[in-house]
Motif scaffolding. Structure first.
Motif, short mmCIF file in Angstrom:
data_model
loop_
_atom_site.label_atom_id
_atom_site.label_comp_id
_atom_site.label_asym_id
_atom_site.label_seq_id
_atom_site.Cartn_x
_atom_site.Cartn_y
_atom_site.Cartn_z
N ILE A 173 -4.66 9.59 -0.93
CA ILE A 173 -4.86 8.79 -2.02
C ILE A 173 -4.07 7.43 -1.36
N ARG A 174 -4.95 6.22 -1.50
CA ARG A 174 -4.57 5.02 -1.12
C ARG A 174 -4.43 3.99 -2.55
N MET A 175 -3.23 3.93 -2.65
CA MET A 175 -2.85 2.98 -4.06
C MET A 175 -2.53 1.71 -3.70
N LYS A 176 -3.07 0.64 -4.05
CA LYS A 176 -2.39 -0.50 -4.07
C LYS A 176 -1.54 -1.13 -5.19
N VAL A 177 -0.36 -1.66 -5.10
CA VAL A 177 0.66 -1.99 -5.92
C VAL A 177 1.24 -3.45 -5.68
N ASN A 178 1.64 -4.08 -6.65
CA ASN A 178 2.27 -5.38 -6.40
C ASN A 178 3.38 -5.70 -5.56
N ASN A 179 4.43 -4.66 -5.96
CA ASN A 179 5.79 -4.64 -5.35
C ASN A 179 6.18 -3.08 -5.32
N PHE A 193 -2.33 6.19 -13.37
CA PHE A 193 -0.83 5.49 -13.26
C PHE A 193 -1.00 4.01 -13.57
N PRO A 194 -0.22 3.57 -14.28
CA PRO A 194 -0.54 1.87 -14.91
C PRO A 194 -0.27 1.10 -14.23
N GLU A 195 0.57 1.32 -13.02
CA GLU A 195 1.41 0.19 -12.09
C GLU A 195 0.25 0.14 -10.92
N ALA A 196 -1.03 0.94 -10.69
CA ALA A 196 -1.76 0.93 -9.73
C ALA A 196 -2.68 -0.30 -9.94
N ILE A 197 -2.90 -1.12 -8.76
CA ILE A 197 -3.94 -2.21 -9.04
C ILE A 197 -5.36 -1.65 -8.58
N GLU A 198 -5.16 -0.77 -7.65
CA GLU A 198 -6.41 -0.27 -7.44
C GLU A 198 -6.13 1.20 -6.53
N ILE A 199 -6.89 2.34 -6.77
CA ILE A 199 -6.74 3.72 -6.10
C ILE A 199 -8.12 4.10 -5.32
N LYS A 200 -7.82 4.36 -4.32
CA LYS A 200 -9.15 4.74 -3.33
C LYS A 200 -8.79 6.17 -3.05
N ARG A 201 -9.79 7.14 -2.77
CA ARG A 201 -9.54 8.47 -2.15
C ARG A 201 -10.24 8.15 -0.58
N MET A 202 -9.54 8.28 0.42
CA MET A 202 -9.97 8.15 1.73
C MET A 202 -10.67 9.19 2.16
N GLU A 203 -11.48 9.23 3.50
CA GLU A 203 -12.20 10.07 4.05
C GLU A 203 -11.41 11.27 4.38
N THR A 204 -10.10 11.20 4.71
CA THR A 204 -9.02 12.07 5.07
C THR A 204 -8.62 13.01 3.71
N GLY A 205 -8.78 12.41 2.73
CA GLY A 205 -8.46 13.22 1.49
C GLY A 205 -7.37 12.48 0.72
N ILE A 262 0.83 -1.11 -0.08
CA ILE A 262 -0.08 0.10 -0.01
C ILE A 262 0.84 1.28 -0.08
N ILE A 263 0.54 2.30 -0.83
CA ILE A 263 1.19 3.63 -0.97
C ILE A 263 0.18 4.33 -0.80
N THR A 264 0.24 5.30 0.19
CA THR A 264 -0.63 6.28 0.66
C THR A 264 0.21 7.82 0.32
#
Length: 327
Positions: A263-269, A249-261, A232-234
């Motif tokens: 950005i939470r990005m899930k990546v493989n490595n 961003f092509p390497e992101a598996i998933e990107i979410k915007r949190m309540e805090t504003g 996880i990269i925040t």
């Protein structure tokens, strides 16, 4: 496989409309420590109150050690112990006198009670202060006395509802030692509710995350962490526009915007992706205020399945406590 607790669609509705516990179904193995992890007000204590007979379920069913929750409530009370959030021991009584009081409530024969009291006081390291008034105990000592009281009737199942709430980190960790010792010594099933991630991670064989009265995921701590399938990269950015750019961003598996504003990005490595991410940010003129990299953790599991940090105050209300205060 033998189960100590079997819960089927147990539900509690307050005022005819608010679901504090929403169709919870669980099977808890005999002799394990099972964690219920959630924010304050997520429904953990309401669930425990139903299982211990303090609250009547709106619907659903449950069995504890083979006894039906509705038909065998008195039998269930005889074979269960409860350590509630709030202190219930009498500060005007000594540690030993508090345990004697519990023994009298359970009609435990005097000789047996005295022997059991000594064993429990030794187990929780209170024997040397057994005759001191409980009001003069430290917070950690008082919690250990509560633990001993919950064991006085030699229960098959012990409910620990936020057992270390309000204690400092060091005292909490000391209490964990006693909880482990109790489970090992007596082989009982322990149901632990907590909003402390490290507590559940350290103690529970299996756990469920509960949010808004629902079980959102269950398993061992390792199983839940592996379910994230990535690092996880925040990022903390200045505007929603930057969030929209990062969607590309092509390497992101998933990107979410949190309540805090954030950005939470899930990546493989994250080790391989971070240089590419920095190049992408630079190429789009984005300068984040901070970047945080985290490997799978129970904290990240909680965020993944609830959409917020466990210490966030948003979303959950303790309806059981609210109803009690209105009476």
């Amino acid at each position: 496989m033998e189960y100590s607790i079997e819960i089927d669609k147990l539900t509690k509705i307050f005022n005819g409309k608010v679901k504090a516990v929403d169709a919870v179904s669980l099977k808890i193995k005999k002799g394990e420590i099972y964690g219920l992890l959630g924010q304050n007000g997520a429904g953990k204590s309401t669930l425990i109150k139903m299982l211990t007979g303090s609250l009547k379920p709106t619907s659903g069913s449950a069995k504890i050690a083979g006894f039906d929750l509705m038909d065998d409530s008195m039998k269930i009370r005889r074979i269960t112990g409860v350590v509630p959030q709030d202190l219930t021991t009498d500060g005007d009584l000594s540690g030993r006198e508090n345990l004697k009081l519990i023994a009298d409530l359970y009609d435990i024969p005097k000789k047996e009670a005295l022997e059991r009291i000594d064993v429990l006081l030794h187990m929780v390291d209170l024997y040397d202060v057994r005759d001191r008034h409980a009001e003069n105990y430290s917070g950690g000592m008082r919690k250990r006395l509560e633990l001993a009281c919950g064991l006085m009737n030699t229960p098959e199942v012990l409910f620990l509802d936020e057992p270390t709430l309000g204690l400092d980190v060091t005292t909490r960790e000391h209490l964990w030692k006693y909880i482990r010792a109790v489970q090992k010594e007596f082989g009982i099933t322990i149901i632990l509710t907590s909003h402390y991630l490290d507590e559940v991670d350290a103690l529970a064989n299996e756990l469920s995350i509960i949010d808004h009265g629902k079980i959102v995921i269950s398993g061992t701590s390792d199983e839940l962490k592996k379910s994230l399938k990535g690092d996880i990269i925040t990022l903390r950015v200045k505007s929603n526009k930057e969030y929209e750019v990062l969607q590309g961003f092509p390497e992101a598996i998933e990107i979410k915007r949190m309540e805090t504003g954030d950005i939470r990005m899930k990546v493989n490595n994250s080790d391989e992706v971070l240089p590419k991410l920095m190049k992408f940010l630079s190429g789009h003129g984005i300068s984040p205020e901070s970047i945080n990299i985290r490997k799978p953790s129970l904290d990240e599991v909680f965020i993944e399945y609830t959409g917020r940090n466990i210490d966030s105050e948003a979303g959950n209300v303790d309806y059981a406590k609210l109803m009690m205060t209105r009476r």
